[in-house]
Write an enzyme that holds these catalytic residues in place. Structure first.
Site, PDB file in Angstrom:
ATOM      1  N   HIS A  50       1.587   3.692   9.134  1.00 51.83           N
ATOM      2  CA  HIS A  50       2.716   3.757   8.200  1.00 51.83           C
ATOM      3  C   HIS A  50       2.328   4.549   6.963  1.00 51.83           C
ATOM      4  CE1 HIS A  50       0.325   0.415   6.589  1.00 51.83           C
ATOM      5  NE2 HIS A  50       0.812   0.781   5.399  1.00 51.83           N
ATOM      6  N   ASP A  52       2.871   4.546   2.637  1.00 51.41           N
ATOM      7  CA  ASP A  52       3.291   3.836   1.422  1.00 51.41           C
ATOM      8  C   ASP A  52       3.941   4.837   0.476  1.00 51.41           C
ATOM      9  OD1 ASP A  52       1.807   1.791   2.527  1.00 51.41           O
ATOM     10  OD2 ASP A  52       0.258   1.789   0.977  1.00 51.41           O
ATOM     11  N   HIS A  56       5.784   1.053  -3.605  1.00 51.68           N
ATOM     12  CA  HIS A  56       5.070  -0.064  -2.976  1.00 51.68           C
ATOM     13  C   HIS A  56       4.340  -0.929  -4.000  1.00 51.68           C
ATOM     14  CE1 HIS A  56       2.894  -2.340  -0.017  1.00 51.68           C
ATOM     15  NE2 HIS A  56       1.742  -1.713  -0.185  1.00 51.68           N
ATOM     16  N   HIS A 158      -4.680   2.207  -4.757  1.00 51.21           N
ATOM     17  CA  HIS A 158      -3.228   2.329  -4.628  1.00 51.21           C
ATOM     18  C   HIS A 158      -2.596   2.700  -5.970  1.00 51.21           C
ATOM     19  CE1 HIS A 158      -3.310   0.263  -0.671  1.00 51.21           C
ATOM     20  NE2 HIS A 158      -2.066   0.711  -0.528  1.00 51.21           N
ATOM     21  N   GLU A 170      -1.797   4.696   6.258  1.00 48.29           N
ATOM     22  CA  GLU A 170      -2.806   3.718   6.672  1.00 48.29           C
ATOM     23  C   GLU A 170      -2.666   3.388   8.158  1.00 48.29           C
ATOM     24  OE1 GLU A 170      -3.238   1.443   2.370  1.00 48.29           O
ATOM     25  OE2 GLU A 170      -1.483   1.029   3.621  1.00 48.29           O
TER      26      GLU A 170
END
Length: 212
Positions: A50, A52, A56, A158, A170
């Site tokens: 997926h 981000d 997020h 992040h 990721e």
């Protein structure tokens, strides 16, 4: 030209980040009963391979559909971070000669997908994330559950990447094949195009590399 699948399959009971929705997949309609086959899916936006969006980690940052498509497709550099011990930090030194726009970090940890060991992956330090941003990188992918440790009380990598409106991919897999291709001088492009979820923090992708 060669296409390399960098995605894990979406399937019942697959690994998820601790606390995320569990994945369930089952028949909603069947040919025998309804004349067609249709699956019913239950999963989180961060399930499987997926991306981000910056949203997020911060409500004030861009959602998935606010980002330019160029964040999800283009030439990529693969950084060799294989052979590290569990939960090892990947520091800025690993990225001294790396520039954007897309950087993939190969830890080799996809080999542990589906096992308890998968959560013990290496991770980026805050300094490494800051250097990538400084060098113009706006998309960072890793063959692990997170660019930060798992589990974690804070998410410094992040925060740095998302604060620069970067995309994080990721749960990639197959990056060793890209390392080999890169070592032989073959150019690499990657597609990380997500499902188009409105206002989303992220979404599953069918990640694919094109090796010239």
């Amino acid at each position: 030209m060669e296409l390399v699948d960098l995605s894990v399959p979406i399937q019942e009971g697959m690994p998820v980040y601790p606390g995320d929705p569990e994945v369930s997949v089952g028949p909603a309609l069947t040919v025998a009963r309804d004349g067609v086959n249709v699956l019913e899916l239950h999963l989180g936006s961060q399930s499987g391979t997926h991306v981000d969006a910056p949203f997020h980690v911060d409500d004030s940052l861009p959602t998935l559909d606010d980002l330019p498509l160029e964040r999800f497709y283009g030439p990529a550099v693969v950084v060799d971070a294989t052979g590290l011990a569990p939960r090892s930090p990947i520091g800025a030194a690993a990225f001294q000669n790396v520039a954007g726009p897309i950087v993939l970090v190969a830890t080799g940890w996809s080999a542990y997908w589906g096992t308890d060991a998968y959560q013990g992956h290496p991770f980026l330090t805050e300094e490494a994330a800051a250097l990538l941003v400084e060098r113009g990188v706006r998309t960072v992918g890793i063959d692990a559950l997170s660019v930060d440790p798992t589990p974690a009380e804070d998410f410094p990598a992040h925060r740095v990447l998302c604060g620069a409106h970067a995309v994080i991919a990721e749960n990639l897999t197959g990056l060793e094949r890209l390392l080999d291709a890169q070592a032989r001088g073959r150019p690499i492009e990657v597609s990380l195009l997500p499902i188009r979820l409105a206002g989303a923090d992220g979404a599953p992708v069918r990640a694919v590399a094109r090796v010239g």
